[in-house]
Design an enzyme around this catalytic site. Structure first.
Site, short mmCIF file in Angstrom:
data_model
loop_
_atom_site.label_atom_id
_atom_site.label_comp_id
_atom_site.label_asym_id
_atom_site.label_seq_id
_atom_site.Cartn_x
_atom_site.Cartn_y
_atom_site.Cartn_z
N GLU A 1 33.23 43.61 38.34
CA GLU A 1 33.93 43.39 39.47
C GLU A 1 33.16 42.41 40.17
O GLU A 1 32.03 41.96 40.01
CB GLU A 1 33.79 44.69 40.23
CG GLU A 1 34.85 45.93 39.78
CD GLU A 1 34.48 47.19 40.82
OE1 GLU A 1 35.76 47.48 41.07
OE2 GLU A 1 33.74 47.75 40.82
N ALA A 2 33.99 41.70 41.28
CA ALA A 2 33.20 40.61 41.97
C ALA A 2 32.10 41.29 42.75
O ALA A 2 31.30 40.36 42.90
CB ALA A 2 34.66 40.20 43.05
N ASN A 3 32.04 42.41 42.97
CA ASN A 3 30.71 42.87 43.85
C ASN A 3 29.40 42.96 42.83
O ASN A 3 28.50 43.30 43.54
CB ASN A 3 31.11 44.29 44.44
CG ASN A 3 31.49 45.22 43.38
OD1 ASN A 3 31.33 45.39 42.35
ND2 ASN A 3 32.03 46.33 43.61
N ALA B 1 45.08 50.29 49.84
CA ALA B 1 44.42 51.06 50.63
C ALA B 1 42.94 51.57 50.30
O ALA B 1 42.76 51.62 49.01
CB ALA B 1 45.28 52.57 50.60
N SER C 1 24.31 54.66 46.48
CA SER C 1 24.41 53.24 46.15
C SER C 1 24.16 52.39 47.37
O SER C 1 23.13 52.33 48.08
CB SER C 1 25.83 53.09 45.56
OG SER C 1 25.87 51.72 44.83
N GLY D 1 39.63 53.90 49.31
CA GLY D 1 39.56 55.00 48.83
C GLY D 1 38.67 55.91 49.65
O GLY D 1 38.62 57.33 49.31
N THR D 2 38.24 55.43 50.65
CA THR D 2 37.16 56.32 51.18
C THR D 2 37.37 56.56 52.86
O THR D 2 36.89 57.37 53.47
CB THR D 2 35.93 55.79 51.23
OG1 THR D 2 35.76 54.48 51.67
CG2 THR D 2 35.14 55.83 49.77
#
Length: 541
Positions: free
Chosen positions: A380-382, A506, A66, A508-509
């Site tokens: 999502e805002a993204n 937190a 991505s 995720g990556t």
């Protein structure tokens, strides 16, 4: 056991790195491409098992990272209806990826067979595709070896956007059924999109052009291919100016361009030379996200992100439903995450008078919540999102008898939207056309769209911590239950600011915590973000 021998022999060629632990997350597995060989092989095993468990339905595998840098890559599974892999199976992916030897791998593989009652005599079907990253072809070859070892029937669709693979997966699994989704080919995707656009635009005219930054990723060539199927500007079609579509220079992927760059930098790509008030959009590297933006007459950058696309879609679909006489029969709702700007939430609930549901971050959570409505709008805002129409909503739209020409026109447009929108997953190309259809119908430019509501100033801060796992969230990730006492400190800080809102979750990556803050003014937002960042840093050690 020939199957065991084949799997062990093939896996031995791509051993797991000894010092690495992998986890299947919202985006599947994603990391530096040089670490992915064993992971991709094991994902192939998982895909074959998943298909057999589901009586031979086709499973998709997408190799992409991505919006990540060019040296990264990733792999994820697509379930039969084009949705993300069922969450309970993510654990199996993680288990297979972390098996420390070939024997341990086969033990884990066999355990999944027993736990899930998988019949190995069932035919397995898997399709796969990749984005334009230079590591993609190598990883595809490893996936192929895994599928061969498990006796899986497979098809390589070469270069596709992630949403195109989701679309084709659903088409293959619904072919010949009452829920047939379309022709299961890349060309079928273009034809369906183009024909529905023509219907949605009947009696309407596009105004001006849209400049689309393709992040130098797979969206570039695929958008150019889609354009070939659309009416040309001289025929009254949309003028789409494609920029940043260099897929021959791998290191340019997502470099100072793309949706993530625009969203995080709050500026247009340096390569963008669009005139003031011109509509601009940026895709991400695999074309499943899109954000819009423009420069005001005074040169001020204005971002129109996923929140803006969601509110625009909800406004338009709600209006169409009422105009068609279906206002009381279609329940339209909006799904957001905690990252949605508070002003957008207020606009939907107070101005549009539509329900809003907040879920944990991750498309799978939003998509699931959206299916609870007749028409569920989620972004999502993204910029990752879509609109989902329930089976009941589709039946009502197809059976409804309009009572006037105005109702008939609104109904026709609504029906066209159900085909124009890729309902399987967020799709930058179909979302681009959805936005353009809505703006054309309303006679709006980017300025009018921007004026629907005023965003609260907001700030997102990345805070490095020793162990992100001590930060445990609840209430759709808007509050922390641990470390103890941290949420009370955040609440106390927020209470000192007008329109204040802040949360910490937190990553995720990576070992980091993301702090989001918004308040009435920019200076108050910065102050609140700094205070909550300090609280998190102290708690994280």
């Amino acid at each position: 056991m020939a199957d065991k021998e084949r799997i062990i022999a093939a896996s031995a060629k791509v051993p797991k790195p000894a010092d690495r632990t992998f986890q299947y997350g919202t985006a599947g597995f994603r990391m530096k491409a040089i670490l992915l060989d064993s992971v991709v092989f094991r994902v192939g095993l998982l895909a074959a098992l998943r298909s057999r468990k589901l009586n031979g339905q086709t499973i998709g595998v997408m190799i992409t990272a991505s919006h990540n840098p060019p040296e990264d890559n990733g792999v994820k599974l697509v379930d039969p209806m084009g949705e993300m892999l069922e969450e309970s199976w993510e654990v199996y992916g993680t288990t297979l990826a972390n098996a420390t030897s070939e024997e341990k791998l086969f033990e884990a593989y066999h355990k999944i067979i027993k736990e899930c009652h998988v019949n190995l005599d069932t035919e397995a079907n898997v399709i796969f595709a990749r984005d334009t990253r230079s590591s993609g072809a190598h990883l595809t070859s490893i996936l192929t070896e895994s599928l061969k070892a498990t006796g899986t029937i497979y098809a390589d669709y070469k270069l596709l956007t992630t949403p195109q693979l989701h679309y084709i997966t659903r088409c293959l699994n619904t072919k010949g059924s009452p829920y047939e989704y379309g022709e299961p080919t890349e060309q079928g995707y273009y034809k369906k999109t183009a024909s529905s656009l023509r219907v949605a635009m009947r009696g309407r005219q596009f105004s001006g052009s849209v400049t689309v930054d393709c992040a130098n990723g797979v969206g570039g060539p695929k958008l150019r291919e889609l354009i070939k199927h659309l009416p040309s500007p001289s025929e009254g079609g949309l003028e789409i100016k494609v920029v940043n579509d260099d897929v021959l220079t791998p290191e340019r992927l997502n470099h100072q361009c793309g949706a993530d760059f625009v969203k995080t930098s709050q500026r247009a790509p340096p390569s963008s030379h669009a005139a003031p008030m011109t509509r601009c959009a940026s895709l991400d590297g695999d074309a499943d996200r899109i954000v819009y933006y423009f420069n005001d007459v005074d040169g001020t950058f204005r971002l129109l992100d996923g929140d803006r696309i969601a509110t625009l879609a909800a406004l338009f679909i709600g209006d169409l439903a009422r105009s068609a006489g279906l206002g009381e029969k279609l329940k339209v709702g909006v799904v957001q995450t905690a990252y949605a700007n508070g002003a957008s939430t207020a606009y939907v609930t107070q101005d549009l008078r539509l329900p809003v549901v907040c879920t944990a971050t991750g498309v799978k959570h939003l998509h699931h919540a959206a299916t609870k409505f007749d028409v569920g709008v989620y972004f999502e805002a993204n910029g990752h999102g879509t609109v989902v129409f329930s089976d009941l909503a589709l039946k009502r739209l197809n059976k409804y008898e309009p009572q006037s020409p105005a109702q008939s026109s609104a109904l026709e447009t609504l029906q066209a939207l159900t085909a124009l929108i890729n309902q399987t997953v967020g799709d930058a190309l179909s979302d681009l056309l959805l936005v353009e259809v809505i703006l054309a119908h309303k006679g709006w430019g980017p300025k009018e769209w921007d004026l629907t509501y005023t965003d609260l100033p907001n700030r997102l801060v990345r805070v490095e911590v020793a162990d992100r796992n001590i930060f445990k969230a609840f209430d759709a990730e808007r509050k922390l239950e641990s470390p103890p006492g941290v949420q009370a400190q955040i609440d106390a800080a927020v209470g000192k600011f007008k329109n204040g809102r802040s949360f910490a979750r937190a990553s995720g990556t990576e070992d980091a915590v993301r702090v989001y803050a918004e308040a009435a003014t920019r200076s108050e937002t910065e102050d609140l973000a700094q205070k909550v960042t300090t609280i998190v840093r102290q708690a994280g050690g």
